[in-house]
Write a protein that holds these residues in place. Structure first.
Motif, PDB file in Angstrom:
ATOM      1  N   ALA A  97       0.823  -1.212   0.000  1.00  0.00           N
ATOM      2  CA  ALA A  97       0.000   0.000   0.000  1.00  0.00           C
ATOM      3  C   ALA A  97       0.857   1.261   0.000  1.00  0.00           C
ATOM      4  CB  ALA A  97      -0.940  -0.006   1.211  1.00  0.00           C
ATOM      5  N   GLY A  98       2.036   1.185   0.591  1.00  0.00           N
ATOM      6  CA  GLY A  98       2.895   2.367   0.650  1.00  0.00           C
ATOM      7  C   GLY A  98       4.040   2.321  -0.336  1.00  0.00           C
ATOM      8  N   ALA A  99       3.864   1.568  -1.434  1.00  0.00           N
ATOM      9  CA  ALA A  99       4.962   1.398  -2.395  1.00  0.00           C
ATOM     10  C   ALA A  99       5.401   2.727  -2.996  1.00  0.00           C
ATOM     11  CB  ALA A  99       4.544   0.426  -3.484  1.00  0.00           C
ATOM     12  N   ARG A 100       4.446   3.598  -3.278  1.00  0.00           N
ATOM     13  CA  ARG A 100       4.796   4.891  -3.893  1.00  0.00           C
ATOM     14  C   ARG A 100       5.648   5.735  -2.953  1.00  0.00           C
ATOM     15  NH1 ARG A 100      -0.646   7.118  -6.990  1.00  0.00           N
ATOM     16  NH2 ARG A 100      -0.654   5.593  -8.688  1.00  0.00           N
ATOM     17  N   VAL A 101       5.281   5.758  -1.685  1.00  0.00           N
ATOM     18  CA  VAL A 101       6.044   6.553  -0.715  1.00  0.00           C
ATOM     19  C   VAL A 101       7.439   5.972  -0.539  1.00  0.00           C
ATOM     20  CG1 VAL A 101       6.107   7.379   1.679  1.00  0.00           C
ATOM     21  CG2 VAL A 101       3.918   7.197   0.475  1.00  0.00           C
ATOM     22  N   VAL A 102       7.533   4.647  -0.526  1.00  0.00           N
ATOM     23  CA  VAL A 102       8.843   3.989  -0.392  1.00  0.00           C
ATOM     24  C   VAL A 102       9.753   4.390  -1.543  1.00  0.00           C
ATOM     25  CG1 VAL A 102      10.018   1.759  -0.457  1.00  0.00           C
ATOM     26  CG2 VAL A 102       7.992   2.057   0.968  1.00  0.00           C
ATOM     27  N   ARG A 103       9.218   4.366  -2.755  1.00  0.00           N
ATOM     28  CA  ARG A 103      10.024   4.746  -3.918  1.00  0.00           C
ATOM     29  C   ARG A 103      10.390   6.226  -3.877  1.00  0.00           C
ATOM     30  NH1 ARG A 103       5.983   1.697  -6.865  1.00  0.00           N
ATOM     31  NH2 ARG A 103       6.718  -0.414  -7.270  1.00  0.00           N
ATOM     32  N   ALA A 104       9.435   7.052  -3.476  1.00  0.00           N
ATOM     33  CA  ALA A 104       9.681   8.498  -3.454  1.00  0.00           C
ATOM     34  C   ALA A 104      10.800   8.857  -2.485  1.00  0.00           C
ATOM     35  CB  ALA A 104       8.400   9.246  -3.077  1.00  0.00           C
ATOM     36  N   TYR A 105      10.913   8.115  -1.380  1.00  0.00           N
ATOM     37  CA  TYR A 105      11.953   8.400  -0.398  1.00  0.00           C
ATOM     38  C   TYR A 105      13.226   7.562  -0.605  1.00  0.00           C
ATOM     39  CZ  TYR A 105       9.049  11.443   2.479  1.00  0.00           C
ATOM     40  OH  TYR A 105       8.286  12.486   2.940  1.00  0.00           O
ATOM     41  N   ALA A 106      13.233   6.767  -1.678  1.00  0.00           N
ATOM     42  CA  ALA A 106      14.398   5.968  -2.036  1.00  0.00           C
ATOM     43  C   ALA A 106      14.877   5.091  -0.871  1.00  0.00           C
ATOM     44  CB  ALA A 106      15.539   6.865  -2.518  1.00  0.00           C
ATOM     45  N   ILE A 107      13.943   4.431  -0.211  1.00  0.00           N
ATOM     46  CA  ILE A 107      14.297   3.574   0.936  1.00  0.00           C
ATOM     47  C   ILE A 107      13.909   2.126   0.655  1.00  0.00           C
ATOM     48  CG2 ILE A 107      14.171   5.412   2.657  1.00  0.00           C
ATOM     49  CD1 ILE A 107      11.364   4.381   3.370  1.00  0.00           C
ATOM     50  N   ALA A 108      13.873   1.766  -0.634  1.00  0.00           N
ATOM     51  CA  ALA A 108      13.472   0.411  -0.996  1.00  0.00           C
ATOM     52  C   ALA A 108      14.407  -0.625  -0.377  1.00  0.00           C
ATOM     53  CB  ALA A 108      13.439   0.261  -2.517  1.00  0.00           C
ATOM     54  N   ASP A 109      15.735  -0.351  -0.399  1.00  0.00           N
ATOM     55  CA  ASP A 109      16.697  -1.309   0.159  1.00  0.00           C
ATOM     56  C   ASP A 109      16.445  -1.552   1.644  1.00  0.00           C
ATOM     57  OD1 ASP A 109      17.851  -1.512  -2.305  1.00  0.00           O
ATOM     58  OD2 ASP A 109      19.468  -0.080  -1.883  1.00  0.00           O
TER      59      ASP A 109
END
Length: 395
Positions: free
Chosen positions: A1-13
């Motif tokens: 659900a928060g995939a967009r926010v994760v990508r926007a903050y570049a914290i996927a790793d």
């Protein structure tokens, strides 16, 4: 659900690492369970086989060597205990009974293990199912009230979510058909006032009245059925636009939906969609923009045709031009019902019949737009700041 926010903050790793950590923990617990299950069934079968072997060994010896055993014997209408050798027939019957009981015994152990696992899950469910709401109809609720007109009165209301008060001695009233606006800094208690109107909470001191009746004596079903609420957090269901619009009024016609969408300035968006009202929305309206979602929730509240309309910062995601267009149409709707508007923009509330300025949980100013400007206080300062911001944007 928060995939967009994760990508926007570049914290996927980082999220992958956290997820991997939780997955490994779950895997280890799962392996423990699998190990216990894998050990249990061979152990049960081994024990049963060992028992059968012991019975065959001991019983075979008793049959071969005619070892006597003391057992009940029916003689002359009575049961007497005698020492008699174990016959091959009796031993065979005992072995058959033992084999027949082996499978039910293993299944009984399996059921016990299922019961233990089910009991843990059931306890979690019961924590929710046995929870009782603190807000419910009182024993002296007015069952004769079937509708409300919309007069609202707060009388010395004080409320806090914990030990610290959020609202302090709030007092105001609104007549049916009036528009009340509430403005103030973030965290000043504006939304809490609305929550008390919806009776999501009860005040610690004082009382909230609807049509001169204590809100605690109005049936909850009647109260909430007569209120159209547009919250700050626009929540949409993963269903069609039609189902979202008709959520509070399932029998609404297309004509009523069109009228509500015209008020919310959503009609152009509906026409552009390939399936119109039957367009399926993604999770929480993922395929709509923030402004479109807010306009859809406004239309949903208008479709309900409530006696009280509450807009909690409902125009924060639309531009000023669209905001003015929505407000001009909303004024026609609000003219026939009590309306409560919470906003940060002065342009949204300046036409209200009464404006409440809230700071630190208290009403510090109250009046119309012109009256508050003459006070030269907090409201006038907010108005001046927003005018300067608009001028800077125009430049």
């Amino acid at each position: 659900a928060g995939a967009r926010v994760v990508r926007a903050y570049a914290i996927a790793d980082r999220e992958v690492r956290d997820f991997t950590k939780e997955s490994h923990l779950y895997m280890r617990e799962g392996l423990k369970l699998a190990s216990v299950s894998a050990l249990m069934w061979p152990l049960v079968e081994m024990l049963l086989s060992a028992i059968i072997v012991l019975v065959l060994w001991q019983g075979g010896r008793m049959v071969i060597y005619e070892i006597p055993t003391t057992r009940p014997v029916w003689e002359a209408g009575t049961v007497v205990w005698r020492e008699v050798p174990l016959s091959l027939g009796d031993f065979s019957a005992f072995i058959m009974c033992l084999v027949m009981l082996a499978f039910p015994l293993t299944q009984f152990g399996w059921v016990l293990s299922l019961y233990q696992r089910g009991a843990v899950s059931m306890n979690r469910i019961l924590e929710i199912m046995t929870e009782r709401p603190t807000i419910k109809d009182a024993s002296d609720v007015r069952s004769d009230i079937a509708s409300i007109e919309g007069a609202i009165r707060f009388e010395n209301v004080t409320f806090g979510y914990g030990s610290t008060p959020v609202l302090l001695d709030i007092t105001f009233d609104a007549q049916p058909g009036e528009t009340i606006a509430i403005v103030g800094p973030t965290g000043s208690g504006k939304s809490t006032i609305v929550n008390l109107m919806l009776r999501e909470y009860d005040p610690d001191h004082g009382a909230v009245y609807i049509d001169d009746v204590d809100i605690r004596k109005i049936p909850l079903s009647v109260l909430r059925n007569e209120i159209g609420y547009v919250p700050q957090d626009t929540f949409l269901f993963s269903d069609t636009i039609r189902e979202n619009l008709c959520f509070g009024r399932p029998g609404a016609t297309d004509k009523e939906l069109d009228a509500a969408c015209e008020v919310a300035q959503l009609m152009d968006t509906i026409r552009e969609l390939p399936d119109g009202y039957d367009t399926l929305l993604g999770e929480r309206g993922l395929n709509l923009s923030g402004g479109q979602k807010q306009r859809l929730t406004i239309a949903r509240a208008v479709v309900r045709d409530p006696s009280i309309l509450i807009l909690d910062d409902a125009l924060s995601s639309v531009d000023t031009h669209t905001e003015e267009a929505i407000l001009s149409r909303l004024r026609q709707v609000m003219a026939t019902r009590t309306s409560v508007i919470i906003a940060h923009r002065i342009s949204t509330v300046k036409h209200a019949d009464q404006i409440l300025v809230v700071r630190d949980g208290a009403i510090v100013e109250q009046g119309t737009h012109d009256e508050l400007l003459l006070l030269n206080g907090l409201y006038a300062d907010m108005h001046q700041r927003q005018l300067l911001e608009e001028q800077l944007e125009d430049e």
